[in-house]
Write a protein that holds these residues in place. Structure first.
Motif, PDB file in Angstrom:
ATOM      1  N   TYR A 123       2.661  -1.711  13.391  1.00  0.00           N
ATOM      2  CA  TYR A 123       2.256  -1.300  12.042  1.00  0.00           C
ATOM      3  C   TYR A 123       2.370  -2.408  11.001  1.00  0.00           C
ATOM      4  O   TYR A 123       1.949  -2.227   9.867  1.00  0.00           O
ATOM      5  CB  TYR A 123       3.099  -0.106  11.584  1.00  0.00           C
ATOM      6  N   LEU A 160       7.830  -2.040   6.455  1.00  0.00           N
ATOM      7  CA  LEU A 160       7.494  -0.737   7.010  1.00  0.00           C
ATOM      8  C   LEU A 160       8.667   0.215   6.806  1.00  0.00           C
ATOM      9  O   LEU A 160       9.802  -0.122   7.136  1.00  0.00           O
ATOM     10  CB  LEU A 160       7.206  -0.885   8.506  1.00  0.00           C
ATOM     11  N   ASP A 214       9.393  -2.554  -2.958  1.00  0.00           N
ATOM     12  CA  ASP A 214       9.545  -1.410  -2.058  1.00  0.00           C
ATOM     13  C   ASP A 214      10.941  -0.809  -2.120  1.00  0.00           C
ATOM     14  O   ASP A 214      11.166   0.289  -1.606  1.00  0.00           O
ATOM     15  CB  ASP A 214       9.181  -1.792  -0.616  1.00  0.00           C
ATOM     16  N   TYR A 232      10.442   4.351  -1.099  1.00  0.00           N
ATOM     17  CA  TYR A 232       8.995   4.534  -1.231  1.00  0.00           C
ATOM     18  C   TYR A 232       8.658   5.232  -2.551  1.00  0.00           C
ATOM     19  O   TYR A 232       7.688   4.882  -3.219  1.00  0.00           O
ATOM     20  CB  TYR A 232       8.473   5.354  -0.042  1.00  0.00           C
ATOM     21  N   ASN A 251       1.650  -1.277  -1.441  1.00  0.00           N
ATOM     22  CA  ASN A 251       2.748  -0.437  -0.960  1.00  0.00           C
ATOM     23  C   ASN A 251       2.732  -0.368   0.570  1.00  0.00           C
ATOM     24  O   ASN A 251       1.669  -0.227   1.184  1.00  0.00           O
ATOM     25  CB  ASN A 251       2.649   0.970  -1.528  1.00  0.00           C
ATOM     26  N   PRO A 252       3.929  -0.466   1.190  1.00  0.00           N
ATOM     27  CA  PRO A 252       4.020  -0.443   2.650  1.00  0.00           C
ATOM     28  C   PRO A 252       3.596   0.901   3.247  1.00  0.00           C
ATOM     29  O   PRO A 252       3.492   1.900   2.544  1.00  0.00           O
ATOM     30  CB  PRO A 252       5.509  -0.682   2.926  1.00  0.00           C
ATOM     31  N   ALA A 253       3.410   0.890   4.550  1.00  0.00           N
ATOM     32  CA  ALA A 253       3.112   2.115   5.291  1.00  0.00           C
ATOM     33  C   ALA A 253       4.411   2.875   5.560  1.00  0.00           C
ATOM     34  O   ALA A 253       5.508   2.309   5.498  1.00  0.00           O
ATOM     35  CB  ALA A 253       2.421   1.770   6.604  1.00  0.00           C
ATOM     36  N   LYS A 274      -0.563   5.474   4.948  1.00  0.00           N
ATOM     37  CA  LYS A 274      -1.207   4.205   5.320  1.00  0.00           C
ATOM     38  C   LYS A 274      -0.703   3.077   4.425  1.00  0.00           C
ATOM     39  O   LYS A 274      -0.387   3.302   3.254  1.00  0.00           O
ATOM     40  CB  LYS A 274      -2.724   4.314   5.124  1.00  0.00           C
ATOM     41  N   ARG A 275      -0.665   1.878   4.978  1.00  0.00           N
ATOM     42  CA  ARG A 275      -0.379   0.709   4.157  1.00  0.00           C
ATOM     43  C   ARG A 275      -1.526   0.545   3.163  1.00  0.00           C
ATOM     44  O   ARG A 275      -2.697   0.712   3.520  1.00  0.00           O
ATOM     45  CB  ARG A 275      -0.278  -0.536   5.053  1.00  0.00           C
TER      46      ARG A 275
END
Ligand SMILES: *Cc1c(COP(=O)(O)O)cnc(C)c1O
Length: 435
Positions: free
Chosen positions: A30, A34, A328, A393, A404-406, A420-421
């Motif tokens: 991914y 993450l 993040d 998050y 923004n990360p997944a 989703k990323r």
């Protein structure tokens, strides 16, 4: 092997696992940064609260405070676990609707609810609105009248107890942007307006004394103070509450220094405290509502980063930089929050060196962890930061135009992408041209 009191295992390759899956495989699949959640752990925490009330035979509602981590998949898990849900904005309510969360199980909070938020809540027949101030009463009265509807509410009060993690402070006349003050007559004035109101049904009181609390005294003290007021209202107006909401704030383990109480213990002691006052007042037992956020999702989440540059300042410190940071996880920069981490691909190696983990944002203060013990580290290694499941998050930003990360959920040894990323196209999506 269990790492630093964290509930995760290390496999035969020396890699950290989450929910039985190799974190290095997840990082490769991914990308990083993450967020990864162990969903079984989320369910276990939720069930601890719910089951303890069931065992005690006490009517209760456990509402997940969705601000800790709101996404469609998370709210679906909360729904599957029969939790109720706290939202504090149109956006959080919208997310709940997208998750098909039963609206009668949703409660709305907020110290500045807009007409739009209240209207949306009323139109969707949510279960309860927590009234925070006189403006709420004005707006709600007006909207309910226009729509010819009724609404159950709780009244949020400030008992003048501030919990500060390991101790609590009696502030007396509390200075808070939330709720009605119990000392200066505002709560009584609000009660006068709500008692026997035509369209607003006052179910009881709400208080939330703080967050990341490791003791039960603060909650019990708050209960004592709420009941002083309830005794007065019973005597004067024969009012008895059908609900008592004691908020959230139950502590979790970020580092080995944190020693959270088992959540059963909070629940049991709170129930004993309420039962004591109930029998003294000779009223029937109200439903007890709680609003855990951090304690449901915090420890179940980790963040994986790839280590890039490293820098040693001889005699001062060694920095290792990761491909994320304050965008993040704002908590270290915002309130010096402490975290623990491991080099996920060397999780079985003795940690003989100390490094400071820096984020990649253009802020000197973007440092995730100071003096983290690690083995020899190489660029390309994966860092896993523990207990990032709450307020990570949900507080993520686009600072430096980072995407923004997944978010990945792991359960039954299976991984599933649930957020989703972001792409850079997502980041500029609302930008309009000026030429
Ligand atoms: C933030 C908040 C919670 C949840 O707090 P946690 O520390 O995440 O458990 C619950 N109730 C209210 C009113 C809150 O503002």
């Amino acid at each position: 092997m269990i790492i630093n009191h964290h509930p995760f295992q290390v496999n035969q390759h020396g890699h950290l696992e989450i929910g039985g899956l190799d974190t290095i495989t997840l990082a490769e699949k991914y990308g990083t940064p993450l967020y990864v959640y162990d969903v079984a752990m989320i369910r276990e925490k939720a069930r601890t609260f719910v089951h303890t009330f069931e065992e005690l035979g006490v009517q209760a509602k456990v509402a997940y405070a969705s601000k800790a981590f709101s996404s469609i998949a998370m709210l679906q898990v909360a729904k599957q676990e029969n939790l109720y849900l706290d939202v504090v904005s149109e956006g959080e309510l919208y997310t709940a609707l997208q998750a098909d969360f039963p609206t009668d199980r949703i409660h709305l909070h907020g110290n500045n609810k807009s007409v739009e938020e209240l209207t949306m809540a009323i139109d969707h027949n949510i279960g309860c609105i927590v009234i925070d101030n006189f403006h709420d009463i004005d707006l709600l009265t007006q909207i309910l009248q226009e729509k010819n509807k009724k609404m159950d509410v709780l009244m949020r009060v400030t008992p003048g107890v501030e919990s500060h993690t390991h101790d609590y402070i009696m502030t007396g006349n509390e200075d808070s942007k939330f709720g009605f003050n119990l000392e200066n007559g505002q709560a009584d004035a609000a009660f006068k307006r709500l008692f026997q109101h035509e369209t607003i049904c006052l179910k009881g009181l709400h208080c939330h004394i703080g967050s990341q609390i490791f003791e039960t005294e603060g909650f019990i003290l708050a209960t004592d103070i709420l009941f002083k007021t309830l005794a007065k209202w019973k005597e004067n107006d024969d009012y008895t509450p059908s609900v008592l909401n004691l908020g959230g704030g139950f502590g979790i383990r970020y580092t080995a220094e944190d020693a959270p109480l088992p959540y059963e213990k909070y629940v049991k002691e709170l129930v004993i405290a309420v039962e004591h006052h109930v029998s003294k007042l000779d009223i029937s037992m109200p439903e007890i509502w709680l609003e855990p956020g951090r304690s449901i999702v915090g420890e179940a989440g980790i963040t994986l980063y790839t280590i890039g540059s490293m820098k040693e300042i001889p005699g001062v410190r060694k920095y290792i930089s990761v491909d994320g940071g304050m965008a993040d996880n704002i908590r270290p920069a915002l309130y010096q929050a402490k975290y623990d981490a491991v080099i996920a691909n060397r999780a079985n190696k003795p940690a003989n060196n100390h490094v400071t983990v820096a984020g990649k944002a253009c802020e000197s203060g973007d440092q995730l962890i100071k003096n983290l013990p690690v083995p020899e580290v190489e660029s390309g290694d994966i860092l896993a930061v523990f207990s990032t499941g709450a307020y990570g998050y949900s507080m993520a930003s686009h600072y430096n135009r980072f995407a923004n990360p997944a978010v990945v959920f792991v359960e039954n040894q299976t991984d599933k992408l649930v957020v989703k990323r972001e792409t850079y196209a997502d980041v500029v999506r609302n930008d309009l041209s000026y030429e």
